[in-house]
Design an enzyme around this catalytic site. Structure first.
Site, PDB file in Angstrom:
ATOM      1  N   GLY A  57       0.802  -1.202   0.014  1.00 15.42           N
ATOM      2  CA  GLY A  57      -0.032   0.029  -0.006  1.00 15.42           C
ATOM      3  C   GLY A  57       1.028   1.357   0.088  1.00 15.42           C
ATOM      4  O   GLY A  57       2.058   1.176   0.400  1.00 15.42           O
ATOM      5  N   GLY A 108      -9.920  -1.739  14.031  1.00 12.28           N
ATOM      6  CA  GLY A 108     -10.509  -3.040  13.875  1.00 12.28           C
ATOM      7  C   GLY A 108     -10.787  -3.720  15.374  1.00 12.28           C
ATOM      8  O   GLY A 108      -9.740  -3.625  16.097  1.00 12.28           O
ATOM      9  N   ASN A 145      -7.291  -5.033  16.929  1.00 13.87           N
ATOM     10  CA  ASN A 145      -6.748  -5.919  16.053  1.00 13.87           C
ATOM     11  C   ASN A 145      -5.363  -5.215  15.695  1.00 13.87           C
ATOM     12  O   ASN A 145      -4.984  -4.104  15.179  1.00 13.87           O
ATOM     13  CB  ASN A 145      -7.333  -6.183  14.736  1.00 13.87           C
ATOM     14  CG  ASN A 145      -6.678  -6.915  13.679  1.00 13.87           C
ATOM     15  OD1 ASN A 145      -5.391  -7.419  13.951  1.00 13.87           O
ATOM     16  ND2 ASN A 145      -7.228  -7.262  12.505  1.00 13.87           N
ATOM     17  N   HIS A 152      21.416  28.097   9.084  1.00  7.90           N
ATOM     18  CA  HIS A 152      21.709  28.940   9.868  1.00  7.90           C
ATOM     19  C   HIS A 152      20.616  29.824  10.366  1.00  7.90           C
ATOM     20  O   HIS A 152      19.664  29.746   9.503  1.00  7.90           O
ATOM     21  CB  HIS A 152      23.063  29.898   9.456  1.00  7.90           C
ATOM     22  CG  HIS A 152      22.999  30.054   8.141  1.00  7.90           C
ATOM     23  ND1 HIS A 152      24.133  29.690   7.401  1.00  7.90           N
ATOM     24  CD2 HIS A 152      22.135  30.526   7.237  1.00  7.90           C
ATOM     25  CE1 HIS A 152      23.932  29.959   6.105  1.00  7.90           C
ATOM     26  NE2 HIS A 152      22.747  30.520   5.885  1.00  7.90           N
TER      27      HIS A 152
END
Length: 405
Positions: free
Chosen positions: A9, A137, A162, A312
């Site tokens: 993914g 989940g 989950n 800087h």
């Protein structure tokens, strides 16, 4: 036993950081999330891996190769379309044994949790009790076994989440063959598990103690902090006289910490970096390889990826900066709203009172640029001197002030 790692993914919610790389290749504490997971698996005794790749897969292949750098074996299978976790696992059917583990490549588990999961003799799912189950989940349990798996319920009946890690036997493939597309148009592995439950196969829960997962880019900062806090100091570079280092600090090969630099750990500095003189680097900061931090620069709780330069007179706080960025003198990233309310990033409430910006790769700013809290900047953006920038800036944009041509 083999480990199947799901890395196909993109991780769209992690944009702009995933325009150039898949989510598992985003670094925390100077290593990709996927490498952090791989190292824990290796320490748990796993030596054979199957990476399911897809989006921007060349970045994974080029980095990990055949695995010989870690004295393991890695093979690759391609999921050409993002059709879900069940179809991703199905790709490995012919090359895994009777028992194998499956892990999401964008989460990190500890060695001990992987060992416990791998020791299960029958199908098991890794779970962790969470305070806020919203958007996760959720696992409902009865008599110690999984009764039901519910994706992102409005009214969760449990606080067991989950964790996206599984021990499967070959029976999972029979269930995958009977899995239909979810309302999201995906073949979900959680639906395959429900089919096993309906068929009378018992699925056990395996609690995990250390589960680091990232849904949005600002969550990288807390993950980075947790990983850094568990590391040990080391110096493979040069620390000049007059530099002060307090608490945990890792300095990479051929890096130099110049006189007057003040570093308060935990901090990690990669290889071939040039730090200082007279800069202030504060805790929970990771600076990638070949980076430059110059005089009178202050950095706090930030991730700066490889090749970026902050030469800087700049301030960077609670910010993630991509690769090969170059900030002009006086660039400031604000990280606190005047009204002290939570900072929003895009349309999402981060839940954070202190948060700076998410900046993609190859971004260049001119002198005296200011970025407002919650700013999202895409890849290859050019910001002209003196600009005040906020909101979302698209990839490739040129940001000009009111009186600039």
């Amino acid at each position: 036993m083999k480990a199947v790692i799901l890395t196909a993914g993109e991780g769209r919610r992690m944009r702009p950081l995933t325009f150039a790389r898949p989510k598992p290749m985003i670094p925390v504490a100077n290593k990709p999330i996927l490498e952090r997971l791989l190292l824990e698996c290796v320490n748990a005794g796993i030596s054979e891996f199957v990476f399911i790749v897809g989006y921007k897969d060349a970045s994974i292949r080029n980095y990990f190769g055949d695995g010989s750098r870690w004295k393991i074996r890695i093979s690759y299978l391609v999921q050409n379309e993002a059709t879900g976790t069940a179809s991703a696992v199905k790709l490995a059917q012919r090359i895994v044994g009777d028992r194998f583990i499956v892990l999401n490549g964008d989460a990190i588990f500890a060695k001990e949790d992987i060992e416990r999961l791998a020791s299960s003799q029958s199908t098991a799912i890794a779970v962790q009790e969470v305070n806020d189950p919203a958007g996760l989940g959720i696992i409902e349990v009865e008599n110690g076994m999984v009764k039901r798996i519910v994706e992102k319920p409005e009214l969760p009946a449990s606080k067991l989440a989950n964790a996206g890690a599984y021990l499967f036997t070959h029976t999972i493939f029979q269930a995958i063959d009977r899995t239909e597309k979810s309302p999201r148009g995906q073949y979900e592995i959680t639906r395959s598990l429900e089919i096993l439950i309906e068929d009378g196969f018992g699925i056990s829960c395996q609690p995990v103690e250390n589960w680091l997962t990232v849904s949005y880019p600002w969550e990288l900062l807390s993950t980075n902090e947790k990983i850094l806090s568990g590391m040990e100091s080391r110096c493979d570079g040069v620390i000049e006289p007059g530099a002060h280092i307090e608490s945990l600090c890792i300095v990479g090969k051929d890096s130099i910490i110049r006189s007057g630099s003040y570093i308060v750990g935990p901090v990690i500095i990669g290889d071939d970096c040039d730090i200082g003189p007279n800069c202030y680097i504060r805790g929970s900061t990771a600076i990638g390889n070949r980076s430059r931090i110059g005089a009178s620069v202050e950095i706090k709780n930030s991730i700066i990826m490889s090749g970026s330069k902050i030469p800087h007179l700049s301030y960077i706080g609670d910010t993630v900066i991509g690769e090969n960025c170059n900030f002009g003198a006086g660039t400031k990233v604000a990280n606190l709203r005047f009204d002290h309310r939570n900072i929003r990033c895009g349309h999402v409430d981060t839940g954070l009172r202190k948060f700076g910006a998410i900046i993609g790769d190859n971004v260049q700013s001119g002198v005296n640029v200011s970025l407002n809290p919650g700013t999202l900047i895409g890849d290859n953006v050019l910001i002209w001197p003196g600009c005040v920038v906020g909101g979302e800036i698209e990839c490739g944009a040129v940001v000009r002030g009111m009186n600039q041509p």
